[in-house]
Design an enzyme around this catalytic site. Structure first.
Site, PDB file in Angstrom:
ATOM      1  N   ASN A  64       0.802  -1.221   0.000  1.00  0.00           N
ATOM      2  CA  ASN A  64       0.000   0.000   0.000  1.00  0.00           C
ATOM      3  C   ASN A  64       0.846   1.287   0.000  1.00  0.00           C
ATOM      4  OD1 ASN A  64      -1.518   2.195   1.021  1.00  0.00           O
ATOM      5  ND2 ASN A  64      -2.969   0.882   2.073  1.00  0.00           N
ATOM      6  N   ASP A 191       7.340  -2.083  11.392  1.00  0.00           N
ATOM      7  CA  ASP A 191       7.069  -3.413  11.923  1.00  0.00           C
ATOM      8  C   ASP A 191       7.632  -3.753  13.307  1.00  0.00           C
ATOM      9  OD1 ASP A 191       6.319  -3.370   9.261  1.00  0.00           O
ATOM     10  OD2 ASP A 191       7.201  -5.304   8.769  1.00  0.00           O
ATOM     11  N   GLU A 422      16.865  -0.333   0.962  1.00  0.00           N
ATOM     12  CA  GLU A 422      15.567  -0.242   1.657  1.00  0.00           C
ATOM     13  C   GLU A 422      15.674   0.724   2.848  1.00  0.00           C
ATOM     14  OE1 GLU A 422      14.314  -4.039   3.174  1.00  0.00           O
ATOM     15  OE2 GLU A 422      12.340  -3.313   3.780  1.00  0.00           O
TER      16      GLU A 422
HETATM   17  C1  DGY Z   1       7.209  -7.798   5.858  1.00  0.00           C
HETATM   18  O1  DGY Z   1       6.911  -8.841   5.283  1.00  0.00           O
HETATM   19  O2  DGY Z   1       8.228  -7.653   6.524  1.00  0.00           O
HETATM   20  C2  DGY Z   1       6.337  -6.652   5.708  1.00  0.00           C
HETATM   21  O3  DGY Z   1       6.888  -5.513   6.274  1.00  0.00           O
HETATM   22  C3  DGY Z   1       4.980  -6.905   6.266  1.00  0.00           C
HETATM   23  O4  DGY Z   1       4.204  -5.927   5.699  1.00  0.00           O
END
Ligand code: DGY
Length: 460
Positions: A64, A191, A422
Site C-alpha cells: 500500500n 514493523d 531499503e
Molecule cells: C514484511 O513482510 O516484513 C512486511 O513488512 C509486512 O508488511
C-alpha cells in the site's frame, strides 16, 4: 510493462547529482537527465505490469504505502503510469473502504505470509489490515505539481479516497475519541520498532500456532530483520484476525494488540488536511464538513500521545495507557501533521536537533541515545527515506527550514554514497535490507525534481 535495457547501478556506481560543500550545503548545478536514470531504471525493473513491487524477491507483491510513494517518483517520468499505480492499488479496495496493506496478484512462494495465510476471501487476494494512509497526500502533491490531466485523474478516485478515510475513522477509532488504534505492528509500517514491544508483551503465542517458515531471512541478513520471537507474535495476531473473519469491529475490541501510533495518527491527520484541500480544488464541496470533523477530532486525539515525561510525542498502548519512552522518526511527523502547541513544537525541534547531532545521517527510526537503539535492525534505528520525505515537508511547513535542509541533504548523501537501499545505518550510512528499492528510488527522484523546480522558481 516497462522495458528496461540499461543495466542497474547502485552504491558507489551512482553518479553524484549534487556536490557537497564543506559547510554541508549543496551545489545543484550538476543535475542532468543522466543522474535520474538509475532511480528510473530501478523502478522500471520492479514494474510487474500495472503495479510496482518494493523490490525483487524480498517483497514480490504490491504494498500500500510503497505504491503511494513509488507513484510520486514515477510521476516525474510517466504521468499515466503514476496514476495507474494508484488506481491499481485502489482497485483492491475492500467494499467497506479499506485499502489493504498487501495485494497478492500472483502467488509467490518466496514470500511469507502469503494469501493462504491471510485467507481474506477477496478478489484480488489481499492481506487483512491496512497501512499508513499516505495516498491523499500523494495525490494532492501530484495535482499541485500537475495539469488538468492530473486533476481529472484525481477527480476519478476522490470518492475512493473518501471511503478509505471513512473506513479508517470508523474502524480504527470506533468510539470517536480521535485516537487511531492500529491492530498489528505491520499496520504502522514500522514493523519491529521498540514502540510495539509494549503491546506485544501481552500477545500470547498459542501452542498450536501454525507451522511456518520465514522467507525474509533467506533474502536479508537475519540481524537486519525482526527477531523470531517478534515474528511468532506477528503471526499470532494474523491468525486471530483470520479466525475473526477479518471483522474489524471485533478485532478492535477483542484482538490481542491495539496501540496508538504517532506515525499513523499524524499521517492520517495530514492526509485529511490534504484531502480537504483536494476537495476544494476538485469542487467536492459536500464532503468538506465530514473531512473537517475528522481533522478536529484527530487534532484533539494527538494530545493523548504527548508524553510529558520526555517532552515528546510517543506511541501508547490503548489497552493499558502505557507510553513508549523514546522519540522516533514517527514522533517527528508531528510537524507534518501541524500538531501541537508552540511549546510542544519547540520541544520536538529540540529533540530533532539533539538526535541529528547524535548521528551522521538522520532521521533514525529510534533515538540513538536510547539503550534499545540498534543501528542496523529494520525499524529499531535505521533511516527510512519515505519518513525523511514527510519529516522534511513538515519541518519546512513549520518554519524549521535548517532542520528540513539537513534531512534532505542526508537523503542525498545516503543514496549517492550507498545506493538505493531499503533503509540505512544512521551512524555509518551502510545500505541495509533489500537493494534497488522502489520507494527509495522514488523519493530520491522526487526530491531531485523538487529541488530543480524550486531552483528554477527562485532564478526566474
Ligand atoms: C514484511 O513482510 O516484513 C512486511 O513488512 C509486512 O508488511
Amino acid at each position: 510493462m516497462f522495458v528496461v535495457d540499461t543495466p542497474l547501478q547502485g552504491g558507489n556506481d551512482m553518479p553524484q547529482c549534487f556536490d557537497f560543500k564543506a559547510d554541508g550545503t549543496v551545489h545543484r548545478e550538476h543535475l542532468t537527465a543522466e543522474h535520474q536514470q538509475t532511480p528510473i531504471n530501478i523502478i522500471k525493473n520492479n514494474d510487474r505490469g500495472g503495479y510496482t513491487v518494493p523490490t525483487n524477491r524480498l517483497y514480490p507483491y504490491q504494498w500500500n504505502w510503497d505504491s503511494g510513494f513509488t507513484a510520486l517518483g514515477i510521476w516525474h517520468f510517466s504521468k499515466w503510469r503514476a496514476w495507474l499505480e494508484i488506481t491499481s492499488l485502489l482497485g483492491a479496495q475492500w467494499e467497506d473502504g479499506m485499502v489493504p496493506h498487501i495485494i497478492f496478484r500472483r502467488n509467490d512462494p518466496d514470500y511469507f505470509p502469503g494469501p493462504d495465510v491471510w485467507k481474506t476471501n477477496t478478489q484480488p487476494p489481499t492481506s487483512g489490515h491496512s497501512q499508513p494512509p499516505v495516498l491523499a497526500s500523494i495525490v494532492l502533491q501530484m495535482v499541485r505539481m500537475g495539469s488538468n490531466y492530473d486533476k481529472k485523474k484525481a477527480k476519478q478516485i476522490f470518492s475512493r479516497l473518501m471511503s478509505y478515510h471513512r473506513w479508517f475513522a470508523t474502524n480504527r477509532d470506533p468510539l470517536g475519541t480521535g485516537i487511531i488504534g492500529i491492530i498489528h505492528p505491520w499496520e504502522s509500517g514500522r514493523d519491529n520498532c521498540p514502540d510495539w514491544d509494549i503491546g506485544l508483551k501481552s500477545v500470547d503465542v498459542p501452542d498450536d500456532l501454525m507451522h511456518y517458515q520465514r522467507r525474509d531471512t533467506s533474502h536479508v541478513d537475519v540481524n537486519q530483520r525482526p527477531t523470531q520471537e517478534q515474528y511468532d507474535k506477528f503471526i499470532a495476531i494474523v491468525e486471530f484476525g483470520q479466525k475473526a473473519g477479518w471483522n474489524h469491529k471485533l478485532i478492535h475490541n477483542d484482538g490481542p494488540f491495539l496501540m496508538a501510533d504517532p506515525g499513523v495518527q499524524f499521517i492520517f491527520l495530514r492526509a485529511n488536511k490534504d484531502l480537504f484541500e483536494l476537495a476544494q480544488l476538485l469542487d467536492f464541496t459536500d464532503e468538506l464538513k465530514e473531512i473537517q470533523d475528522w481533522i478536529e477530532l484527530l487534532t484533539k486525539g494527538c494530545e493523548w500521545l504527548w508524553n510529558d515525561s520526555i517532552g515528546s510525542y510517543c506511541a501508547r498502548d490503548i489497552k493499558s495507557g502505557t507510553f513508549s519512552n523514546a522519540t522516533t522518526n514517527a514522533s517527528m511527523l508531528s510537524f507534518f501533521a501541524g500538531a501541537g502547541s508552540k511549546v510542544q513544537k519547540e520541544s520536538m525541534a529540540h529533540h530533532c536537533n539533539r538526535i541529528l547531532s547524535a548521528c551522521s545521517y538522520g532521521m533514525p527510526s529510534w533515538d540513538p541515545q536510547h539503550e534499545e537503539f540498534e543501528s542496523k535492525r529494520y525499524w529499531r534505528g535505521p533511516v527510512w527515506l519515505v519518513m525523511n520525505h514527510m519529516i522534511a515537508i513538515g519541518l519546512q511547513d513549520s518554519g524549521e527550514s535548517g532542520l528540513a535542509e539537513r534531512i534532505r541533504n542526508d537523503t542525498y548523501r545516503l543514496v549517492e554514497n550507498n545506493g538505493m537501499a531499503e533503509y540505512f545505518d544512521p551512524l555509518d550510512g551502510t545500505g541495509l535490507g533489500g537493494m534497488n528499492f522502489s520507494w527509495t528510488a522514488a523519493i530520491y527522484l522526487n526530491q531531485c525534481n523538487d529541488e530543480v523546480a524550486n531552483t528554477l522558481d527562485t532564478t526566474q
